[in-house]
Design a protein around this motif. Sequence first.
Motif, PDB file in Angstrom:
ATOM      1  N   ARG A 179     117.092-105.619  -9.787  1.00  0.00           N
ATOM      2  CA  ARG A 179     118.270-105.355  -8.956  1.00  0.00           C
ATOM      3  C   ARG A 179     119.431-104.880  -9.840  1.00  0.00           C
ATOM      4  O   ARG A 179     120.137-103.935  -9.491  1.00  0.00           O
ATOM      5  CB  ARG A 179     118.649-106.598  -8.161  1.00  0.00           C
ATOM      6  N   ARG A 180     119.621-105.526 -10.989  1.00  0.00           N
ATOM      7  CA  ARG A 180     120.683-105.102 -11.916  1.00  0.00           C
ATOM      8  C   ARG A 180     120.473-103.673 -12.408  1.00  0.00           C
ATOM      9  O   ARG A 180     121.426-102.969 -12.694  1.00  0.00           O
ATOM     10  CB  ARG A 180     120.733-106.029 -13.124  1.00  0.00           C
ATOM     11  N   LEU A 181     119.222-103.275 -12.520  1.00  0.00           N
ATOM     12  CA  LEU A 181     118.905-101.917 -12.967  1.00  0.00           C
ATOM     13  C   LEU A 181     118.939-100.907 -11.818  1.00  0.00           C
ATOM     14  O   LEU A 181     118.748 -99.712 -12.040  1.00  0.00           O
ATOM     15  CB  LEU A 181     117.522-101.895 -13.628  1.00  0.00           C
ATOM     16  N   GLY A 182     119.147-101.389 -10.606  1.00  0.00           N
ATOM     17  CA  GLY A 182     119.159-100.503  -9.444  1.00  0.00           C
ATOM     18  C   GLY A 182     117.771-100.036  -9.045  1.00  0.00           C
ATOM     19  O   GLY A 182     117.609 -98.964  -8.470  1.00  0.00           O
ATOM     20  N   LEU A 183     116.761-100.853  -9.345  1.00  0.00           N
ATOM     21  CA  LEU A 183     115.364-100.511  -9.048  1.00  0.00           C
ATOM     22  C   LEU A 183     114.793-101.494  -8.034  1.00  0.00           C
ATOM     23  O   LEU A 183     115.295-102.604  -7.886  1.00  0.00           O
ATOM     24  CB  LEU A 183     114.545-100.519 -10.339  1.00  0.00           C
ATOM     25  N   PRO A 184     113.716-101.103  -7.345  1.00  0.00           N
ATOM     26  CA  PRO A 184     113.165-101.975  -6.296  1.00  0.00           C
ATOM     27  C   PRO A 184     112.529-103.244  -6.858  1.00  0.00           C
ATOM     28  O   PRO A 184     112.027-103.273  -7.982  1.00  0.00           O
ATOM     29  CB  PRO A 184     112.104-101.098  -5.621  1.00  0.00           C
ATOM     30  N   ASN A 185     112.566-104.278  -6.033  1.00  0.00           N
ATOM     31  CA  ASN A 185     111.931-105.552  -6.354  1.00  0.00           C
ATOM     32  C   ASN A 185     110.421-105.332  -6.419  1.00  0.00           C
ATOM     33  O   ASN A 185     109.808-104.956  -5.420  1.00  0.00           O
ATOM     34  CB  ASN A 185     112.295-106.586  -5.271  1.00  0.00           C
ATOM     35  N   PRO A 186     109.789-105.577  -7.584  1.00  0.00           N
ATOM     36  CA  PRO A 186     108.347-105.334  -7.691  1.00  0.00           C
ATOM     37  C   PRO A 186     107.506-106.322  -6.894  1.00  0.00           C
ATOM     38  O   PRO A 186     106.324-106.084  -6.668  1.00  0.00           O
ATOM     39  CB  PRO A 186     108.082-105.481  -9.189  1.00  0.00           C
ATOM     40  N   HIS A 197     101.801-121.770 -14.481  1.00  0.00           N
ATOM     41  CA  HIS A 197     101.771-122.662 -13.321  1.00  0.00           C
ATOM     42  C   HIS A 197     102.580-122.028 -12.191  1.00  0.00           C
ATOM     43  O   HIS A 197     103.483-121.225 -12.433  1.00  0.00           O
ATOM     44  CB  HIS A 197     102.347-124.033 -13.681  1.00  0.00           C
ATOM     45  N   ALA A 198     102.280-122.436 -10.959  1.00  0.00           N
ATOM     46  CA  ALA A 198     102.897-121.814  -9.789  1.00  0.00           C
ATOM     47  C   ALA A 198     104.423-121.837  -9.841  1.00  0.00           C
ATOM     48  O   ALA A 198     105.076-120.832  -9.572  1.00  0.00           O
ATOM     49  CB  ALA A 198     102.399-122.486  -8.516  1.00  0.00           C
ATOM     50  N   GLY A 199     105.025-122.965 -10.179  1.00  0.00           N
ATOM     51  CA  GLY A 199     106.486-123.067 -10.236  1.00  0.00           C
ATOM     52  C   GLY A 199     107.082-122.144 -11.289  1.00  0.00           C
ATOM     53  O   GLY A 199     108.091-121.476 -11.044  1.00  0.00           O
ATOM     54  N   GLU A 200     106.449-122.106 -12.461  1.00  0.00           N
ATOM     55  CA  GLU A 200     106.916-121.209 -13.524  1.00  0.00           C
ATOM     56  C   GLU A 200     106.790-119.754 -13.085  1.00  0.00           C
ATOM     57  O   GLU A 200     107.674-118.944 -13.330  1.00  0.00           O
ATOM     58  CB  GLU A 200     106.077-121.391 -14.797  1.00  0.00           C
ATOM     59  N   ALA A 201     105.678-119.434 -12.452  1.00  0.00           N
ATOM     60  CA  ALA A 201     105.437-118.060 -12.010  1.00  0.00           C
ATOM     61  C   ALA A 201     106.507-117.639 -11.007  1.00  0.00           C
ATOM     62  O   ALA A 201     107.049-116.529 -11.087  1.00  0.00           O
ATOM     63  CB  ALA A 201     104.049-117.929 -11.393  1.00  0.00           C
ATOM     64  N   ARG A 202     106.842-118.509 -10.082  1.00  0.00           N
ATOM     65  CA  ARG A 202     107.855-118.182  -9.068  1.00  0.00           C
ATOM     66  C   ARG A 202     109.223-117.966  -9.714  1.00  0.00           C
ATOM     67  O   ARG A 202     109.941-117.033  -9.363  1.00  0.00           O
ATOM     68  CB  ARG A 202     107.905-119.300  -8.014  1.00  0.00           C
ATOM     69  N   ARG A 203     109.588-118.838 -10.675  1.00  0.00           N
ATOM     70  CA  ARG A 203     110.870-118.669 -11.385  1.00  0.00           C
ATOM     71  C   ARG A 203     110.902-117.350 -12.147  1.00  0.00           C
ATOM     72  O   ARG A 203     111.909-116.649 -12.151  1.00  0.00           O
ATOM     73  CB  ARG A 203     111.118-119.842 -12.327  1.00  0.00           C
ATOM     74  N   MET A 204     109.784-117.006 -12.759  1.00  0.00           N
ATOM     75  CA  MET A 204     109.734-115.762 -13.523  1.00  0.00           C
ATOM     76  C   MET A 204     109.818-114.553 -12.594  1.00  0.00           C
ATOM     77  O   MET A 204     110.515-113.583 -12.891  1.00  0.00           O
ATOM     78  CB  MET A 204     108.471-115.710 -14.386  1.00  0.00           C
ATOM     79  N   GLU A 205     109.120-114.605 -11.473  1.00  0.00           N
ATOM     80  CA  GLU A 205     109.188-113.511 -10.501  1.00  0.00           C
ATOM     81  C   GLU A 205     110.611-113.318  -9.994  1.00  0.00           C
ATOM     82  O   GLU A 205     111.083-112.183  -9.858  1.00  0.00           O
ATOM     83  CB  GLU A 205     108.253-113.780  -9.322  1.00  0.00           C
ATOM     84  N   ARG A 206     111.316-114.406  -9.722  1.00  0.00           N
ATOM     85  CA  ARG A 206     112.706-114.301  -9.265  1.00  0.00           C
ATOM     86  C   ARG A 206     113.587-113.685 -10.344  1.00  0.00           C
ATOM     87  O   ARG A 206     114.461-112.864 -10.038  1.00  0.00           O
ATOM     88  CB  ARG A 206     113.230-115.673  -8.861  1.00  0.00           C
ATOM     89  N   ALA A 207     113.374-114.102 -11.590  1.00  0.00           N
ATOM     90  CA  ALA A 207     114.154-113.527 -12.698  1.00  0.00           C
ATOM     91  C   ALA A 207     113.873-112.025 -12.811  1.00  0.00           C
ATOM     92  O   ALA A 207     114.798-111.226 -13.006  1.00  0.00           O
ATOM     93  CB  ALA A 207     113.827-114.243 -14.007  1.00  0.00           C
ATOM     94  N   GLU A 208     112.611-111.637 -12.689  1.00  0.00           N
ATOM     95  CA  GLU A 208     112.256-110.217 -12.747  1.00  0.00           C
ATOM     96  C   GLU A 208     112.927-109.444 -11.609  1.00  0.00           C
ATOM     97  O   GLU A 208     113.443-108.337 -11.818  1.00  0.00           O
ATOM     98  CB  GLU A 208     110.740-110.042 -12.674  1.00  0.00           C
ATOM     99  N   ALA A 209     112.945-110.018 -10.417  1.00  0.00           N
ATOM    100  CA  ALA A 209     113.575-109.348  -9.270  1.00  0.00           C
ATOM    101  C   ALA A 209     115.073-109.171  -9.518  1.00  0.00           C
ATOM    102  O   ALA A 209     115.634-108.114  -9.196  1.00  0.00           O
ATOM    103  CB  ALA A 209     113.323-110.146  -7.990  1.00  0.00           C
ATOM    104  N   ARG A 210     115.731-110.186 -10.106  1.00  0.00           N
ATOM    105  CA  ARG A 210     117.170-110.061 -10.407  1.00  0.00           C
ATOM    106  C   ARG A 210     117.418-108.983 -11.455  1.00  0.00           C
ATOM    107  O   ARG A 210     118.370-108.206 -11.355  1.00  0.00           O
ATOM    108  CB  ARG A 210     117.735-111.402 -10.867  1.00  0.00           C
ATOM    109  N   VAL A 211     116.554-108.902 -12.461  1.00  0.00           N
ATOM    110  CA  VAL A 211     116.686-107.859 -13.484  1.00  0.00           C
ATOM    111  C   VAL A 211     116.552-106.484 -12.844  1.00  0.00           C
ATOM    112  O   VAL A 211     117.353-105.583 -13.100  1.00  0.00           O
ATOM    113  CB  VAL A 211     115.640-108.041 -14.610  1.00  0.00           C
TER     114      VAL A 211
END
Length: 177
Positions: free
Chosen positions: A165-172, A149-163
């Motif tokens: 960033r922690r790895l020093g890699l670009p936001n996909p 669902h859209a809300g779940e997808a957005r939360r997951m995308e944000r979590a992926e972006a934070r991961v």
Amino acid sequence: MEPRSSRPGRAPAETRAVTAGPRREAPPEVDVSVILAAPGWRAAVPRVERLARRAAEAALREAGRGGAITVLLAGDRELRRLNGRHRGKAKPTNVLSFPGAAPPHLGDLALALGVVRREARANRRPTHAHLAHLVAHGALHLAGHDHLHAGEARRMERAEARVMRRLGLPNPWRGAT
């Protein structure tokens, strides 16, 4: 100063420890094993096992989950076989997530070298960054995230972006449509 006294305006160490607020719990134990089934991964991504392990660990920490994950770095043929057997699709895919049967084993991930390389090239991203993103994506699935669902997808995308960033890699997701 007298022994066991403190500077003005400063509480003794014993008092500070008690009044400092809630104690932080130790991060959950994380165990990531990486199996290199397609040797071409080493040529495509320097220190590929280390990167896959770091990405999975960062994703589990982002999700606040502990447990064990196995990451299979395979070729397209193996992913085509697994995708056909478990999802009824006769083609390779970039990453598959298989939930574990019981704790502490959260599950397994499998990634296809050829698909990952083609997608990275098509999206003008470094192969190592795309691999890290897909490992994080799969690990987040095993930790309970989804994107149906859209809300779940957005939360997951944000979590992926934070991961990432922690790895020093670009936001996909930056610049994605």
